[in-house]
Write a protein that holds these residues in place. Structure first.
Motif: not given
Lengths: 112, 166
Positions: A22-34, A50-56
């Motif tokens: 889940x964290x990896x998917x959220x981080x990838x969505x953040x990268x796509x958004x940026x 992306x900060x949230x995914x790392x926190x999780x």
């Protein structure tokens, strides 16, 4: 102290790999958004994601390793994220005052 | 039960963040990120990290989202803005993100996980974290107040036009 909402064996019903996924998917969505959006506010929102995914991820590892230090680090990450967003939005307002748009492609020229 | 809760929350989280990055209206992007933040707080609760769940809701959903919404209203840009210049950027960005995800999954699928898997009962409670933050992390905690002060001063300086002109 029986304040825990969920007993540990129910926490263990989900393997750690699923939290990592889940964290990896959220981080990838953040990268796509940026990378994809040219709107400065949506880029800031993606950085927050992306900060949230790392926190999780840090919290998941902290629970599964029975170590509280990671949760203190997550607390400090939240502190730094709040300060960063305050300064970033101030810069955004300043950019908007100068060029009257928040499209970052308008900042190509480096002229002002 | 907890497993079903976890899968439902992560599905809400991923779907709302996808809507967030693809929505044309900036206001709706902020509101869908709010949904993502609440579901991440729910994931913290399923992980027994109650203190961080509460702090997450207070800081992100309370402070940061209000700041974003205030800036959007301040700039008067609740209408639909589409800055997308070309389709090539969209395709390249999506390909980059998916390749990053592929690299992460490929690296983690071969990793062997052999930590002592014992989920803690009380390490997420406010009393435990209070002991840690005010004993081991006391100096970083105090330094973070200086960080907030400098951020506040920086924000005021950034938006003070007279100081820049002089």
């Amino acid at each position: 102290m029986n304040e825990t909402l969920i007993t540990p064996d129910l926490v263990m019903a989900v393997p750690l790999e699923h939290y990592i996924a889940v964290s990896a998917i959220l981080f990838s969505i953040g990268i796509i958004g940026v990378l994809m959006r040219r709107n400065l506010i949506v880029m800031f929102l993606s950085i927050e994601l992306m900060l949230n995914s790392v926190n999780l991820l840090a919290v998941a590892f902290s629970i599964y390793h029975n170590d509280s230090n990671a949760q203190a680090f997550v607390f400090f990450i939240m502190v730094v994220a709040a300060a960063e967003i305050a300064v970033g939005l101030a810069m955004l307002v300043m950019i908007y005052r100068n060029i009257r748009t928040i499209d970052i492609d308008a900042l190509k020229q480096l002229k002002w | 039960m907890a497993a079903a809760l976890f899968y439902a929350l992560s599905l809400i989280c991923i779907v709302s963040s996808l809507i967030m990055i693809f929505h044309k209206n900036t206001m709706y992007s902020v509101l869908f990120l709010l949904v993502t933040f609440f579901s991440v707080a729910g994931l913290y609760v399923t992980l027994n990290a109650q203190f961080l769940a509460i702090v997450h809701i207070i800081v992100y959903a309370g402070a940061i989202m209000v700041l974003f919404l205030y800036v959007i209203m301040f700039l008067n840009m609740s209408h639909i803005i589409n800055f997308q210049k070309s389709k090539a950027i969209k395709i390249a960005a999506t390909a980059t993100g998916l390749m990053f995800l592929l690299v992460i999954i490929a690296a983690l699928s071969s990793a062997t996980y052999n930590g002592n898997v014992t989920a803690g009962h009380e390490i997420g409670l406010a009393s435990t974290l209070g002991h840690i933050i005010f004993n081991e992390f006391l100096i970083p905690f105090e330094v973070s107040s200086i960080l907030f002060l400098s951020a506040m001063v920086g924000v005021v300086i950034f938006n003070k036009k007279d100081l820049i002109d002089e």
